[in-house]
Every structure is written in C-alpha cells, then in structure tokens.
Design a protein around this motif. Structure first.
Motif, PDB file in Angstrom:
ATOM      1  N   PHE A 192     -26.566  64.060   0.498  1.00 48.13           N
ATOM      2  CA  PHE A 192     -25.404  62.820   1.021  1.00 48.13           C
ATOM      3  C   PHE A 192     -24.559  62.048  -0.307  1.00 48.13           C
ATOM      4  O   PHE A 192     -24.746  60.900  -1.282  1.00 48.13           O
ATOM      5  CB  PHE A 192     -25.540  61.658   2.170  1.00 48.13           C
ATOM      6  CG  PHE A 192     -26.565  62.631   3.158  1.00 48.13           C
ATOM      7  CD1 PHE A 192     -25.250  62.865   3.933  1.00 48.13           C
ATOM      8  CD2 PHE A 192     -27.352  62.480   3.693  1.00 48.13           C
ATOM      9  CE1 PHE A 192     -26.091  63.542   5.359  1.00 48.13           C
ATOM     10  CE2 PHE A 192     -28.515  63.231   4.168  1.00 48.13           C
ATOM     11  CZ  PHE A 192     -27.215  63.754   5.960  1.00 48.13           C
TER      12      PHE A 192
ATOM     13  N   ASN B 188     -22.295  53.968  -0.405  1.00 50.25           N
ATOM     14  CA  ASN B 188     -23.292  53.639   0.042  1.00 50.25           C
ATOM     15  C   ASN B 188     -24.250  53.855  -0.745  1.00 50.25           C
ATOM     16  O   ASN B 188     -25.570  54.202  -0.592  1.00 50.25           O
ATOM     17  CB  ASN B 188     -23.369  55.217   1.363  1.00 50.25           C
ATOM     18  CG  ASN B 188     -22.295  54.254   2.208  1.00 50.25           C
ATOM     19  OD1 ASN B 188     -22.157  53.046   2.407  1.00 50.25           O
ATOM     20  ND2 ASN B 188     -22.532  55.091   3.326  1.00 50.25           N
TER      21      ASN B 188
ATOM     22  N   ARG C 271     -34.152  65.444   6.684  1.00 52.34           N
ATOM     23  CA  ARG C 271     -33.117  65.250   5.337  1.00 52.34           C
ATOM     24  C   ARG C 271     -33.270  64.524   4.070  1.00 52.34           C
ATOM     25  O   ARG C 271     -32.785  65.096   3.043  1.00 52.34           O
ATOM     26  CB  ARG C 271     -32.218  63.658   5.947  1.00 52.34           C
ATOM     27  CG  ARG C 271     -32.004  63.617   6.938  1.00 52.34           C
ATOM     28  CD  ARG C 271     -30.614  62.524   7.760  1.00 52.34           C
ATOM     29  NE  ARG C 271     -31.838  61.375   7.755  1.00 52.34           N
ATOM     30  CZ  ARG C 271     -31.670  60.978   9.318  1.00 52.34           C
ATOM     31  NH1 ARG C 271     -31.565  62.190   9.649  1.00 52.34           N
ATOM     32  NH2 ARG C 271     -32.800  59.532   9.433  1.00 52.34           N
TER      33      ARG C 271
ATOM     34  N   PHE D 151     -21.429  59.964  -0.216  1.00 50.86           N
ATOM     35  CA  PHE D 151     -19.931  59.367   0.893  1.00 50.86           C
ATOM     36  C   PHE D 151     -18.314  59.308  -0.205  1.00 50.86           C
ATOM     37  O   PHE D 151     -18.727  58.482  -1.448  1.00 50.86           O
ATOM     38  CB  PHE D 151     -20.791  58.269   1.488  1.00 50.86           C
ATOM     39  CG  PHE D 151     -21.325  58.405   1.856  1.00 50.86           C
ATOM     40  CD1 PHE D 151     -22.041  59.148   3.189  1.00 50.86           C
ATOM     41  CD2 PHE D 151     -22.742  58.317   1.371  1.00 50.86           C
ATOM     42  CE1 PHE D 151     -22.881  59.538   4.098  1.00 50.86           C
ATOM     43  CE2 PHE D 151     -24.359  58.374   2.267  1.00 50.86           C
ATOM     44  CZ  PHE D 151     -24.197  59.230   3.716  1.00 50.86           C
TER      45      PHE D 151
ATOM     46  N   ARG E 266     -28.259  60.450  -6.878  1.00 53.72           N
ATOM     47  CA  ARG E 266     -29.351  59.450  -5.560  1.00 53.72           C
ATOM     48  C   ARG E 266     -29.307  60.459  -4.934  1.00 53.72           C
ATOM     49  O   ARG E 266     -30.491  60.863  -4.428  1.00 53.72           O
ATOM     50  CB  ARG E 266     -28.891  58.250  -4.905  1.00 53.72           C
ATOM     51  CG  ARG E 266     -29.720  57.738  -4.124  1.00 53.72           C
ATOM     52  CD  ARG E 266     -29.501  56.385  -3.802  1.00 53.72           C
ATOM     53  NE  ARG E 266     -28.253  56.771  -2.463  1.00 53.72           N
ATOM     54  CZ  ARG E 266     -27.235  56.154  -2.061  1.00 53.72           C
ATOM     55  NH1 ARG E 266     -27.828  54.758  -2.114  1.00 53.72           N
ATOM     56  NH2 ARG E 266     -26.144  56.577  -1.522  1.00 53.72           N
TER      57      ARG E 266
ATOM     58  N   ASN F  47     -21.451  65.418  10.070  1.00 54.67           N
ATOM     59  CA  ASN F  47     -22.253  64.537   9.883  1.00 54.67           C
ATOM     60  C   ASN F  47     -23.724  65.097  11.423  1.00 54.67           C
ATOM     61  O   ASN F  47     -24.984  64.965  10.519  1.00 54.67           O
ATOM     62  CB  ASN F  47     -21.877  63.479  10.833  1.00 54.67           C
ATOM     63  CG  ASN F  47     -20.836  62.518   9.958  1.00 54.67           C
ATOM     64  OD1 ASN F  47     -21.264  62.515   9.090  1.00 54.67           O
ATOM     65  ND2 ASN F  47     -20.494  61.894  10.469  1.00 54.67           N
TER      66      ASN F  47
END
Ligand code: ATP
Ligand code: MG
Lengths: 236, 421
Positions: free
Chosen positions: A87, A93, A81, A89, A154, A49
């Motif tokens: 990212f 998400n 970002r 997860f 994504r 993180n």
C-alpha cells in the motif's frame, strides 16, 4: 490477477444509506499499470480499499489471484495483505517513532523475519529508492517526496504481486510527483501489478490504462498503450 | 514474537505518554507496596506475640480451686477445698489423654519482703514448689547446672534452681553459684541450677527471672503444707485437644472433692489452647483483611492501567491501522497491547514489591534482638511464597487489564482505523 464482478458497496449511517459502488466489473491482468480517476466521492478509494482487503464488499464477486474473497477472517486477510499487497497512501502513513529503515522493515517483522536479516533487506530497498543516507532518520525529518519513496520501499519489501496507491502524489509538487511516478514505472517493469488512484491527468497518462469512475460505476476504461516518457507531459 | 521489536514497540508507546504512564503505574506500585508493608507488619505482630510465648506449651490447661457455689452431698456452699497429693495419681490413672502433669505449690511469696538471704545479701523472690515436668510446660534456658529432677522429688532434697536475676542479686559477678547455699524463708537450700526464661509474656504473677524453683515435695514438707497441691498444669497428648483433658480433669476433681457436677465456679481454670486458638484466629483474620484491602488497592491500580491502555489504544488507532495494512494479524496486535499492559503492571508492581520488602527488612534490622525484648512486634518478614504469588497476581491482572483495550483495537476495520483522525 484481479477480477471484480458486479461489486456493490453501501455505507450505512444511522437510517441513511449511501450506495457508493453500484456494480463494478473489472479485470486487471498481471503486470498491468492502471490508474483510476473520477470526481471526488465517486468511490475510487472505496474500490481500492476493497481490492486491498482493507474493507469488505456487500455483493458481487472478487477474485484475487484466483482466490475468492468473501467473508474472510481478519487473520487470513492480514496474511494475504502481507504477502500479496503493498500500500501507498496520500498521507504516507509512516510510523512516526520508527526510523526509515525500521519503517521499511515492518512488513518483514510480521512475516517473522529476524531483525538482522530484515534490516539488511530494508537497506537494499532504501537504496533502491535512493534513501540510503536517510536510513537513521525519523519520518518527520524527511521531505514529502522522500516520505513517499520510503512508503514505496515499505510497500515493496514484502515482494507483493500488487501495489495499491491512493493518490500517492496528492501531497507532492509536480517535480517530486514525476520522480515518484518514475519509481512506479520501474516497479511495474519488474512485473508487479500497480493500481493508482489519482486526480491528475498527467499522472494517469503515465499508466497504460485509465479507468474513470462516475457515480459508483465504471464510466470509461481506456488503454493508452505504452507509458509516455516523463519529459513530455501528456496533452489530452 | 517476543524479540527486540516487540519490546521496542512497548517501550516507545509507553514513553510517548511518560507522565500519564508513571501516574497510572503508581496506582499498581502503591497497591503492591501497601500489601507488602501490611503483610510484613502482620507477620511482625504475629512473631512478636509468638515470641512472647517462647516455647510455652500451648496445648495446656491450668486448674486451681475456688469456693463452691452449690451445696452438695450435705456440704454447704462457699466451702473452700484443696487439691491433694493423691489427686496427682488419680489424674494420671484416669485421663489417658493426659501427656504432662505438673503440680505446683507456691511458697511464701515476695510480697512479704526479703524472703531469700545469702550471707549479707538478700532479696524478695517468688518461691515455687515444682515437679521436673514443669520445665516441659514452660521451658527455660538452663544457664548453669540443671533443673529439678525426680530424685530431688523422691528424696525431698533441699535444692534450688534460681532465676537469672536471683543470681545477680545474691551472688557476686565472678562467683560460681552451683553448690552454694541460700536461705529461703529460714531454710538452707543448695543451688543446683540457674535459668533464664525464654519468654516474659506468659507468667504467673511475677517476673520469672526473679523466681526460684524448689522440689514440690520439699516445699510441702519444709513449710508444713501437708499434702496440699496449689494447682495443676496439664497438657494433652499430640493431636488431642487439651479441652478433652480439661473436661475430664474437672469432672474427676469435682467427684473426688464432693463438688456438685453442675458447679461451674468451684474449679478455676485457664485453657491456654483456647486463648491461643483465638489469637491464631485473630491473626488469620488480620491476614485476610490485609489481603482484601491489598487486593482492593491493587485492583484500583489495575483498572487505572486498563483505562490508560484504552486511551493509548485510541490514540494509536491509526498506527494500529497501518500495522494491519502491512499484515499484522489480530493476534499480533492483541499480544502487543496485552504485552504493554503486563509490562507496565509487572514493572510497577515489582518496584512496589522490592521497595516494600526493602523497607520491611530495614525495620527488621533496626528492631531489638528477639531474646531480650518483650515487645509485641518482632522480626517482620515477607514470605517468599507471598512475594511470588503477588507477582503472579500482577501478571494475570496485567493480562486482564490489557484484554479490553486489545479487543477494542481489533474490533474496528483496518480501513476505519486508517481513516481515524
Ligand atoms: N466510512 C465511510 N462511511 C460513510 N461514508 C463513506 C465512508 N467512506 C466513504 N464514504 C462515502 O462514500 C463516497 C465515496 O467515497 P470515496 O472515499 O471512495 O471517494 P473518492 O472517490 O475516493 O473521493 P476523493 O477523490 O475525494 O478521495 C463518499 O461520498 C464518501 O462520503
Ligand atoms: Mg479517495
């Protein structure tokens, strides 16, 4: 690409304070595929993180793509970002009321790409993860593996330099996990740096480098050469 | 920024909490709805009362005589006195602020039975001796012929301008009254005009439709009033308060009639301007109250919206975390939440506005027409400017209602938002 020097992080809860990262020194080069292992509570997610600019570090120096990350405004962090990082997860998400295509297109929305254009691009990425037929489906109509491939699409659409994945296969069975790892392999082949947090040895052994954390410090950092073919699970 | 996704986001997040959204929006809807109904009713009341005044000169004062209450210059108290013809010229000469002066003398009233006869028809009507200026004090519609003129006064002509009801009583439907003769208290007068009053609320002890105007001088002469004047109607020049005229006229008339300057009761008067100003003040008060109550109700609704936005933001913490991980800047998130709040407030308020205006218009359509009615409620309307300012207030309050929830949404770190269960 990523350079960490003596990174420290503590969590404060009332009068208690928990020293989670106690001085992490780590360099990850561009195009590497790294896995982070360690027992539960050893600080893997915390580290990821911090690297992902979702959390801040207390002490030490963090250089991302040559830029010093320190006391950064949320606006700047959000833009970094968006451009640099993708990212994935464990819990996917995804946004429940958006269909697959819209979920994939979301990072482009924050880049200001027009709706038409980003939907076309989103379809390309859906094709890349084999979900073209599911573009109109909502996330809860997809299987776990499909959801994670959607999340990977994504993460990729913003053309990031680094993909950060926190236990991406944690909620998947071994066959599906293997598919997801194939996908990560392909992505890595295209030159994108990948960091994966995992508990599973066979997942870790499909990366080129395994970093083991123990009690907030790097315990071992071993390069194990070329990723092994998926058919033969690692014997380690 | 304000593309389809923006609205899609807003729509879907509100749609997820349909009942709660509708209930909260109802607060704002009701606030604006009540505000519109109250403003419409307030304007209806004001228009009704104003219509009752017709074109009556509001800057006017009326002055008559009463008995003195203080002995003065050897004269006893309780003395009766009368205004005289030479007071007319004196008032005109000494009060530069005076615009219109209309002396009036009331002739044998209708209380004494049928006082006006034409052939076999008869009726009881009020008889007023007037100057032509009267029609500037209380303008009436002249349906046929003309009102009194200066020549009527100078030549003491026996002419009469009759009210609408007088015409109906004394003449057949198809008869032309102009040039015809009517007998008033035994004296023949030629009808030169027919009038209908523009208002009924302002009258002097009788239905104006049932009254007859004859020249002031003729009335004095024919019925032996000498040079007595009944009372004066006066208006002030533009931008001068009629109270100035009132004070000066009282002073002058007291002096001319040997009334003690400090005798407040000897001269009877009615200052319409003061009454009118009081009424205007009352309406301003009502209007102010309407806005206070309306804004209060609206505020309650807006706080409700702010509240539900807080709940929505809390429920969407994780989703907002995802958006931030994907690169949504704080300003994007804030715009999103404030947008939702403004959308909800404005939509609810606009609905209330439209329905409120619609109901006021329906009431307006179903009320009797202006001219015929002596109602206190007439032609309720909502000023376009009022509607626009209400909408502006709504948008602003929508922004304010969204501000606190929006700040909350970005006050937590992205990672904490993502971890939120
Ligand atoms: N927001 C937080 N507040 C307080 N303590 C925290 C917070 N996040 C993590 N911790 C604590 O920090 C330690 C490290 O957490 P972290 O999530 O990094 O572990 P992890 O290595 O990812 O473990 P796991 O394998 O179970 O996911 C844990 O003891 C955890 O309880
Ligand atoms: Mg973890």
């Amino acid at each position: 690409m990523i350079k960490l020097q003596n990174i420290n992080k503590s969590y404060h809860m009332g009068s208690n304070s928990l020293h989670v990262l106690k001085g992490i020194d780590l360099t990850v080069e561009k195009g590497e595929m790294v896995s982070i292992m360690g027992s539960s509570g050893s600080g893997k997610s915390t580290l990821l993180n911090i690297i992902g600019l979702l959390d801040s570090h207390d002490a030490g120096e963090y250089l991302l793509d040559g830029k010093v990350i320190r006391e950064m405004s949320e606006t700047k962090a959000a833009m970094l970002r968006n451009k640099m990082l993708g990212f994935v997860f464990q819990s996917f998400n995804l946004i429940s009321f958006k269909n697959a295509m819209e979920n994939v297109a979301l990072p482009l929305y924050y880049q200001g790409v027009s709706r038409r254009k980003r939907n076309i691009i989103a379809m390309e990425y859906l094709e890349r993860v084999g979900l073209t037929a599911w573009s109109n489906h909502l996330p809860n109509e997809l299987s776990g593996g499909q959801k994670q491939r959607l999340a990977i699409a994504r993460a990729l659409i913003g053309q990031p330099k680094i993909i950060l994945a926190d236990e991406p296969t944690g909620a998947l069975d071994s066959a599906t996990s293997s598919e997801v790892m194939d996908l990560f392999g392909e992505i890595n082949q295209s030159g994108i740096t990948i960091m994966i947090v995992t508990h599973e040895n066979d997942i870790a052994h499909r990366t080129q480098r395994i970093i083991k954390l123990n009690d907030g410090l790097i315990h071992t950092d071993q390069k194990n050469g070329v990723p092994r073919p998926p058919e033969k699970p690692a014997l380690n | 920024m304000f593309d389809r996704d923006y609205w899609h986001e807003i729509g879907s997040s509100l749609a997820k909490n349909k009942i709660r959204t509708v209930l909260t929006a109802f607060g704002v809807f009701w606030g604006i709805f009540m505000l519109m109904i109250m403003i419409g009713s307030g304007s209806g009341l004001k228009n009704g009362v104003n219509n009752g005044m017709g074109d009556f000169a509001t800057n006017s004062v009326f002055m008559w005589t009463r008995q003195t209450t203080i002995p003065y210059k050897g004269l006893p108290r309780n003395r009766s006195f009368y205004y005289r013809n030479d007071d007319i010229q004196a008032l005109k000469d000494n009060i530069p602020e005076l615009e219109i002066l209309a002396p009036r003398l009331e002739g044998g009233g209708r209380q004494s039975g049928n006082n006006v006869i034409r052939k076999e028809k008869a009726g009881a009507f009020s008889i007023y001796g007037d100057y032509p200026e009267w029609n500037l004090i209380d303008p009436a519609n002249i349906d046929q012929g003309r009102f009194l003129n200066q020549i009527d006064i100078l030549q003491n002509r026996k002419v009469a301008v009759i009210g609408k009801r007088v015409l109906e009583v004394l003449f057949n439907k198809d008869e032309n009254p102009i040039g015809q003769y009517v007998q008033i208290n035994g004296v023949y007068f030629q009808v030169v005009g027919v009038f209908s009053p523009k208002n009924q609320n302002m009258n002097f002890g009788g239905d104006k439709e049932q009254s007859i105007h004859i020249p002031f001088t003729t009335l004095q002469k024919v019925y032996n009033y000498g040079d007595v004047v009944g009372w004066f109607a006066m208006t002030s020049k533009k931008d001068i308060s009629v109270t100035v005229v009132e004070e000066k006229a009282k002073h002058l008339l007291k002096e001319r009639h040997k009334v003690a300057p400090e005798d407040e009761r000897a001269i009877g008067f009615f200052n319409l301007q003061k009454e009118f100003d009081q009424m205007t003040g009352l309406f301003a008060g009502i209007n102010g109250l309407i806005w206070v109550v309306g804004i209060g109700t609206l505020l309650a609704g807006v706080i409700g919206i702010s509240n539900i936005m807080l709940v929505i933001v809390k429920e969407r913490t994780r989703e907002i975390g995802i958006m931030r991980a994907l690169g949504a800047t704080p300003s994007k998130i804030m715009a999103q939440i404030i947008g939702e709040s403004v959308f909800l407030t404005t939509l609810a308020g606009y609905t209330g506005l439209v329905i409120g205006v619609f109901i006021i218009e329906m009431i307006d359509k179903n009320l009797p027409a202006a001219a015929t009615s002596d109602t206190m409620f007439l032609h309720p309307t909502i000023d376009f400017k009022v509607a626009v300012s209400a909408l502006i207030i709504l948008v602003i309050s929508g922004v304010l209602a969204g501000l606190i929830p929006a700040r909350r949404a970005i006050s937590i770190k992205p990672i904490d938002a993502l971890r939120f269960e």
